[in-house]
Design a protein around this motif. Sequence first.
Motif, PDB file in Angstrom:
ATOM      1  N   GLN A 136       2.629  -3.890  -4.314  1.00 30.71           N
ATOM      2  CA  GLN A 136       3.277  -2.678  -4.577  1.00 30.71           C
ATOM      3  C   GLN A 136       3.417  -2.139  -3.147  1.00 30.71           C
ATOM      4  O   GLN A 136       2.301  -1.890  -2.295  1.00 30.71           O
ATOM      5  CB  GLN A 136       2.374  -1.726  -5.592  1.00 30.71           C
ATOM      6  CG  GLN A 136       3.053  -0.071  -5.462  1.00 30.71           C
ATOM      7  CD  GLN A 136       4.355  -0.165  -6.336  1.00 30.71           C
ATOM      8  OE1 GLN A 136       4.364  -0.840  -7.348  1.00 30.71           O
ATOM      9  NE2 GLN A 136       5.316   0.591  -5.966  1.00 30.71           N
ATOM     10  N   VAL A 137       4.522  -1.414  -2.925  1.00 30.27           N
ATOM     11  CA  VAL A 137       4.797  -0.592  -1.735  1.00 30.27           C
ATOM     12  C   VAL A 137       5.176   0.801  -2.123  1.00 30.27           C
ATOM     13  O   VAL A 137       6.091   0.797  -3.032  1.00 30.27           O
ATOM     14  CB  VAL A 137       5.797  -1.195  -0.819  1.00 30.27           C
ATOM     15  CG1 VAL A 137       6.156  -0.456   0.254  1.00 30.27           C
ATOM     16  CG2 VAL A 137       5.372  -2.438  -0.116  1.00 30.27           C
ATOM     17  N   THR A 178      10.183   2.337  -1.948  1.00 33.35           N
ATOM     18  CA  THR A 178       9.132   2.363  -2.888  1.00 33.35           C
ATOM     19  C   THR A 178       9.488   1.109  -4.003  1.00 33.35           C
ATOM     20  O   THR A 178      10.384   1.240  -4.669  1.00 33.35           O
ATOM     21  CB  THR A 178       8.926   3.487  -3.440  1.00 33.35           C
ATOM     22  OG1 THR A 178       8.394   4.490  -2.653  1.00 33.35           O
ATOM     23  CG2 THR A 178       7.816   3.406  -4.558  1.00 33.35           C
ATOM     24  N   ALA A 179       8.829   0.011  -4.182  1.00 40.47           N
ATOM     25  CA  ALA A 179       9.118  -0.836  -5.143  1.00 40.47           C
ATOM     26  C   ALA A 179       8.026  -1.891  -5.023  1.00 40.47           C
ATOM     27  O   ALA A 179       6.999  -1.871  -4.125  1.00 40.47           O
ATOM     28  CB  ALA A 179      10.390  -1.681  -4.839  1.00 40.47           C
ATOM     29  N   ILE A 180       7.978  -2.619  -5.982  1.00 41.65           N
ATOM     30  CA  ILE A 180       7.046  -3.973  -5.838  1.00 41.65           C
ATOM     31  C   ILE A 180       7.666  -5.119  -5.318  1.00 41.65           C
ATOM     32  O   ILE A 180       9.066  -5.445  -5.527  1.00 41.65           O
ATOM     33  CB  ILE A 180       6.699  -4.561  -7.435  1.00 41.65           C
ATOM     34  CG1 ILE A 180       5.881  -3.609  -8.332  1.00 41.65           C
ATOM     35  CG2 ILE A 180       5.753  -5.795  -7.249  1.00 41.65           C
ATOM     36  CD1 ILE A 180       5.816  -3.875  -9.451  1.00 41.65           C
ATOM     37  N   TYR A 181       7.367  -5.539  -4.128  1.00 46.64           N
ATOM     38  CA  TYR A 181       7.747  -6.575  -3.102  1.00 46.64           C
ATOM     39  C   TYR A 181       7.563  -7.925  -3.656  1.00 46.64           C
ATOM     40  O   TYR A 181       6.070  -8.156  -3.754  1.00 46.64           O
ATOM     41  CB  TYR A 181       7.734  -6.203  -1.753  1.00 46.64           C
ATOM     42  CG  TYR A 181       8.354  -5.173  -1.411  1.00 46.64           C
ATOM     43  CD1 TYR A 181       8.256  -3.652  -1.644  1.00 46.64           C
ATOM     44  CD2 TYR A 181       9.478  -5.172  -0.204  1.00 46.64           C
ATOM     45  CE1 TYR A 181       8.923  -2.767  -1.268  1.00 46.64           C
ATOM     46  CE2 TYR A 181      10.265  -4.147   0.041  1.00 46.64           C
ATOM     47  CZ  TYR A 181      10.059  -2.894  -0.257  1.00 46.64           C
ATOM     48  OH  TYR A 181      10.803  -2.116   0.200  1.00 46.64           O
ATOM     49  N   ALA A 225      12.389  -1.687  -8.022  1.00 43.33           N
ATOM     50  CA  ALA A 225      11.748  -0.431  -8.233  1.00 43.33           C
ATOM     51  C   ALA A 225      11.653  -0.239  -9.844  1.00 43.33           C
ATOM     52  O   ALA A 225      12.591  -0.829 -10.681  1.00 43.33           O
ATOM     53  CB  ALA A 225      12.689   0.616  -7.835  1.00 43.33           C
ATOM     54  N   PRO A 226      10.891   0.778 -10.222  1.00 38.88           N
ATOM     55  CA  PRO A 226      11.091   1.088 -11.555  1.00 38.88           C
ATOM     56  C   PRO A 226      12.495   1.461 -12.268  1.00 38.88           C
ATOM     57  O   PRO A 226      13.124   2.423 -11.601  1.00 38.88           O
ATOM     58  CB  PRO A 226      10.331   2.273 -11.798  1.00 38.88           C
ATOM     59  CG  PRO A 226       9.332   2.248 -10.811  1.00 38.88           C
ATOM     60  CD  PRO A 226      10.043   1.554  -9.504  1.00 38.88           C
ATOM     61  N   GLY A 239       0.735  -1.311   0.019  1.00 36.05           N
ATOM     62  CA  GLY A 239       0.087   0.135   0.140  1.00 36.05           C
ATOM     63  C   GLY A 239       0.906   1.249  -0.009  1.00 36.05           C
ATOM     64  O   GLY A 239       2.018   1.255  -0.416  1.00 36.05           O
ATOM     65  N   SER A 240       0.029   2.402   0.407  1.00 33.16           N
ATOM     66  CA  SER A 240       0.888   3.532   0.190  1.00 33.16           C
ATOM     67  C   SER A 240       1.038   4.049   1.870  1.00 33.16           C
ATOM     68  O   SER A 240       0.101   3.814   2.528  1.00 33.16           O
ATOM     69  CB  SER A 240       0.291   4.775  -0.268  1.00 33.16           C
ATOM     70  OG  SER A 240      -0.095   4.376  -1.691  1.00 33.16           O
TER      71      SER A 240
END
Length: 125
Positions: free
Chosen positions: A120-121, A91-94, A40-41, A10-11
Amino acid sequence: QLKLVESGGGSVQPGGSLRLSCTASGFSLDAYAIGWFRQAPGKEREGVSCISRSDDSSYHAESVRGRFTVSRDSYKNTVYLQMNTLKAEDTAIYYCAARMTGPRFTLHSYEYDYWGQGTQVTVSS
């Protein structure tokens, strides 16, 4: 069919906390070492934490050491990644991943056999 499902993303604002869950179906996580990775992107996948299958001891990458912990709940067939004092760079997909063989601790993604779909975090003010 072996399946891993992550949840809990989440955010959150910088300094906040999140707890990610990695739940297995089709097999018992007790027989596996579990690793947590993130991507991360525009960056390569990075290993952040892992828990051994022998004694549930854990190892963390330097970037998260002292802020992240990993634990296992055998009854729920779930491994958790507790993330505290989150930073924007977290921030990244975990992803969680499972392996039955290999060294006690490893954050090399190629050592892992089964992967979840990711959660997603986002850490932002």
